[in-house]
Design a protein around this motif. Structure first.
Motif, PDB file in Angstrom:
ATOM      1  N   PHE A 141      -4.617   2.441  -8.024  1.00  0.00           N
ATOM      2  CA  PHE A 141      -4.923   3.162  -6.788  1.00  0.00           C
ATOM      3  C   PHE A 141      -4.582   2.177  -5.660  1.00  0.00           C
ATOM      4  N   ILE A 142      -3.661   2.560  -4.784  1.00  0.00           N
ATOM      5  CA  ILE A 142      -3.350   1.717  -3.627  1.00  0.00           C
ATOM      6  C   ILE A 142      -3.995   2.352  -2.401  1.00  0.00           C
ATOM      7  N   VAL A 143      -4.787   1.550  -1.688  1.00  0.00           N
ATOM      8  CA  VAL A 143      -5.524   2.066  -0.528  1.00  0.00           C
ATOM      9  C   VAL A 143      -4.885   1.552   0.757  1.00  0.00           C
ATOM     10  N   GLY A 144      -4.595   2.460   1.687  1.00  0.00           N
ATOM     11  CA  GLY A 144      -4.076   2.094   3.005  1.00  0.00           C
ATOM     12  C   GLY A 144      -4.983   2.640   4.098  1.00  0.00           C
ATOM     13  N   SER A 145      -4.818   2.108   5.329  1.00  0.00           N
ATOM     14  CA  SER A 145      -5.638   2.576   6.456  1.00  0.00           C
ATOM     15  C   SER A 145      -4.801   2.613   7.726  1.00  0.00           C
ATOM     16  N   PHE A 146      -4.794   3.749   8.384  1.00  0.00           N
ATOM     17  CA  PHE A 146      -4.071   3.837   9.659  1.00  0.00           C
ATOM     18  C   PHE A 146      -4.850   3.170  10.782  1.00  0.00           C
ATOM     19  N   GLY A 147      -6.146   2.993  10.597  1.00  0.00           N
ATOM     20  CA  GLY A 147      -6.969   2.352  11.618  1.00  0.00           C
ATOM     21  C   GLY A 147      -6.450   0.965  11.947  1.00  0.00           C
ATOM     22  N   LYS A 148      -6.093   0.196  10.907  1.00  0.00           N
ATOM     23  CA  LYS A 148      -5.619  -1.182  11.109  1.00  0.00           C
ATOM     24  C   LYS A 148      -4.226  -1.181  11.712  1.00  0.00           C
ATOM     25  N   THR A 149      -3.388  -0.245  11.271  1.00  0.00           N
ATOM     26  CA  THR A 149      -1.970  -0.277  11.633  1.00  0.00           C
ATOM     27  C   THR A 149      -1.727   0.223  13.047  1.00  0.00           C
ATOM     28  N   TYR A 150      -2.518   1.217  13.476  1.00  0.00           N
ATOM     29  CA  TYR A 150      -2.265   1.829  14.791  1.00  0.00           C
ATOM     30  C   TYR A 150      -3.354   1.503  15.824  1.00  0.00           C
ATOM     31  N   HIS A 151      -4.200   0.504  15.556  1.00  0.00           N
ATOM     32  CA  HIS A 151      -5.258   0.086  16.489  1.00  0.00           C
ATOM     33  C   HIS A 151      -6.228   1.231  16.767  1.00  0.00           C
ATOM     34  N   VAL A 152      -6.560   1.989  15.729  1.00  0.00           N
ATOM     35  CA  VAL A 152      -7.464   3.134  15.909  1.00  0.00           C
ATOM     36  C   VAL A 152      -8.509   3.142  14.780  1.00  0.00           C
ATOM     37  N   THR A 153      -9.284   2.046  14.706  1.00  0.00           N
ATOM     38  CA  THR A 153     -10.236   1.962  13.589  1.00  0.00           C
ATOM     39  C   THR A 153     -11.286   3.079  13.665  1.00  0.00           C
ATOM     40  N   GLY A 154     -11.528   3.603  14.875  1.00  0.00           N
ATOM     41  CA  GLY A 154     -12.540   4.653  15.025  1.00  0.00           C
ATOM     42  C   GLY A 154     -12.088   6.021  14.553  1.00  0.00           C
ATOM     43  N   TRP A 155     -10.817   6.171  14.257  1.00  0.00           N
ATOM     44  CA  TRP A 155     -10.347   7.481  13.808  1.00  0.00           C
ATOM     45  C   TRP A 155     -10.578   7.702  12.324  1.00  0.00           C
ATOM     46  N   LYS A 156     -10.708   6.595  11.588  1.00  0.00           N
ATOM     47  CA  LYS A 156     -11.047   6.664  10.161  1.00  0.00           C
ATOM     48  C   LYS A 156     -10.110   7.592   9.376  1.00  0.00           C
ATOM     49  N   VAL A 157      -8.852   7.227   9.333  1.00  0.00           N
ATOM     50  CA  VAL A 157      -7.917   7.943   8.466  1.00  0.00           C
ATOM     51  C   VAL A 157      -7.181   6.915   7.604  1.00  0.00           C
ATOM     52  N   GLY A 158      -7.170   7.168   6.316  1.00  0.00           N
ATOM     53  CA  GLY A 158      -6.489   6.281   5.377  1.00  0.00           C
ATOM     54  C   GLY A 158      -5.831   7.107   4.292  1.00  0.00           C
ATOM     55  N   TYR A 159      -5.398   6.429   3.249  1.00  0.00           N
ATOM     56  CA  TYR A 159      -4.774   7.184   2.147  1.00  0.00           C
ATOM     57  C   TYR A 159      -4.907   6.434   0.833  1.00  0.00           C
ATOM     58  N   VAL A 160      -4.664   7.186  -0.236  1.00  0.00           N
ATOM     59  CA  VAL A 160      -4.559   6.583  -1.563  1.00  0.00           C
ATOM     60  C   VAL A 160      -3.246   7.019  -2.184  1.00  0.00           C
ATOM     61  N   ALA A 161      -2.507   6.058  -2.718  1.00  0.00           N
ATOM     62  CA  ALA A 161      -1.318   6.363  -3.507  1.00  0.00           C
ATOM     63  C   ALA A 161      -1.644   5.984  -4.950  1.00  0.00           C
ATOM     64  N   ALA A 162      -1.439   6.908  -5.869  1.00  0.00           N
ATOM     65  CA  ALA A 162      -1.745   6.637  -7.283  1.00  0.00           C
ATOM     66  C   ALA A 162      -0.954   7.608  -8.151  1.00  0.00           C
ATOM     67  N   PRO A 163      -0.622   7.205  -9.379  1.00  0.00           N
ATOM     68  CA  PRO A 163       0.082   8.118 -10.282  1.00  0.00           C
ATOM     69  C   PRO A 163      -0.693   9.429 -10.451  1.00  0.00           C
ATOM     70  N   ALA A 164       0.026  10.477 -10.869  1.00  0.00           N
ATOM     71  CA  ALA A 164      -0.543  11.831 -10.870  1.00  0.00           C
ATOM     72  C   ALA A 164      -1.886  11.924 -11.601  1.00  0.00           C
ATOM     73  N   ALA A 165      -2.001  11.301 -12.770  1.00  0.00           N
ATOM     74  CA  ALA A 165      -3.247  11.452 -13.538  1.00  0.00           C
ATOM     75  C   ALA A 165      -4.422  10.812 -12.793  1.00  0.00           C
ATOM     76  N   LEU A 166      -4.183   9.637 -12.190  1.00  0.00           N
ATOM     77  CA  LEU A 166      -5.252   8.988 -11.417  1.00  0.00           C
ATOM     78  C   LEU A 166      -5.541   9.794 -10.158  1.00  0.00           C
ATOM     79  N   SER A 167      -4.489  10.291  -9.499  1.00  0.00           N
ATOM     80  CA  SER A 167      -4.688  11.073  -8.275  1.00  0.00           C
ATOM     81  C   SER A 167      -5.490  12.340  -8.545  1.00  0.00           C
TER      82      SER A 167
END
Ligand SMILES: Cc1ncc(COP(=O)(O)O)c(C=O)c1O
Length: 380
Positions: free
Chosen positions: A224-250
């Protein structure tokens, strides 16, 4: 009423404690990890436009398609990894939700998950509230390298997951190619799942390459790879991230996600999709923060603070052993109250070790904030 707490050892997080103290005493807040400058105004305009255009109802459970497609395209472009946006990318309410859901999806009662201390403070509670046991392997001051022999020794038939974080909060270290080789051996031998917290993937210094699990097919298949747009776009208060993982894990991940939050803020997802698809935001981020790191270090040069090497994230550890022999918590509190600079003691991220004499400072701040803080730090 007698409540039997599921998390008896958990109190208010150190970030809340230090940010509140900083506000109460009027200290400069270099504690909690968030920028004190604004995001790109065009991003705010884009969110407002999507709101005005009526994108204000529930997003699809797995995330707005355009954002999932943009995440998949970015992972392909940066790491050569092909993820199916429909079945393998899920948008979450921040990296924190992603971490929790991944643990909840995999860790059964009595299972073990390996974490490295010091570690981000949500990992262990997520494991414990789901009935798991956190097996702690220590990264040791001052270089905080992963002791792979100890990791191998910590693996048991009950080990379900290894939680990794690079670039690493709070130590600002990064995983190297040889770490990835060691990890691949462990995964090959044990079949363990990896929860890879890569929320600082775009903040990495001195020309180093981010070793994403996505680069390595053998690791990607278990991660499971976890990313966060809060860190990348200087918007930690928006709380949007993602998970990338193979189909069975997803698929297992989504079973949890749909009952934790169901879906994530709709207009923000649309706006982020536009920015990410255009390749905006992340390409200059490392250089942007490297300049801030270097400015902060130049400003405190010649003082009694000794910097450890910050190779990524927007954190800098400073060794204070030439200033005092107080514990890191006592000193962090006194530094805030008496000298007007708030930081985070690394003991907040430790479970078994005695805290070394370092404090974590966040340099995601305006230059003038760093200048004022450094003036105060130099006085010690
Ligand atoms: C290592 C690490 N993981 C996860 C998170 C949480 O990310 P988010 O704010 O997107 O929930 C943070 C935030 O500080 C972090 O430092």
């Amino acid at each position: 009423m007698h409540l039997r707490s599921k998390l008896p050892a958990v109190g208010t997080t150190i970030f809340t404690v230090m940010s509140k103290l900083a506000a109460d005493v009027g200290a400069i807040n270099l504690s909690q990890g968030f920028p004190d400058f604004d995001c790109d105004p065009a991003l705010v305009d884009a969110v407002a436009r999507h709101m005005r255009e009526g994108r204000n109802q529930y997003a699809p459970m797995q995330g707005v398609p355009a954002l999932r497609q943009a995440v998949a395209a970015t992972l392909e472009a940066l790491y050569g990894a092909a993820y199916d946006p429909d079945g393998e990318i899920t948008i979450t309410s921040g990296g924190t939700e992603a971490i929790f859901d991944a643990v909840a999806a995999l860790v059964h009662s009595g299972d073990e998950a390996i974490v490295f201390e010091p570690c981000y403070d949500s990992y262990v509670p997520a494991i414990e509230v789901n009935g798991g046991r956190a097996v702690v392997v220590s990264l040791r001051y001052p270089d905080y390298r992963v002791p792979w022999d100890e990791v191998r020794a910590a693996i048991s038939p009950r080990t379900r997951m290894i939680v990794l974080n690079s670039p690493h909060n709070p130590t600002a270290t990064i995983l190297s190619e040889s770490d990835m080789t060691e990890l691949t051996r462990i995964v090959d031998d044990s079949g363990v799942t990896i929860l890879s917290d890569e929320v600082y993937e775009h903040i990495i210094f001195d020309g180093a390459r981010h070793e994403s699990m996505a680069r390595y097919p053998a690791l990607r298949a278990h991660s499971f790879i976890v990313g966060s747009f809060g860190k990348t776009y200087h918007v930690t208060g928006w709380k949007v991230g993602y998970v990338a993982a193979p189909a069975a894990l997803s698929a297992e991940f989504r079973k949890v996600h749909q009952f934790v939050t169901f879906s994530t803020n709709t207009p923000v997802q649309h706006a982020l999709a536009e920015f990410l698809a255009d390749g905006r935001g992340y390409p200059g981020l490392s250089a942007f923060y490297q300049r801030k790191r270097d400015l902060f270090l130049a400003l405190i040069e010649g003082s009694r603070w000794k910097p450890l090497l910050s190779r990524g994230t927007y954190f800098q550890l400073l060794d204070y052993s030439a200033i005092t022999d107080e514990t890191d918590m006592d000193f962090a509190l006194r530094l805030t109250r008496e000298h007007g600079v708030a930081s985070i003691p690394t003991s907040a991220f430790l479970y078994t070790q005695t805290a070394p004499p370092v404090l974590r400072f966040c340099f995601a701040k305006k230059d003038e904030t760093l200048e004022s803080a450094a003036t105060r730090l130099r006085d010690l």
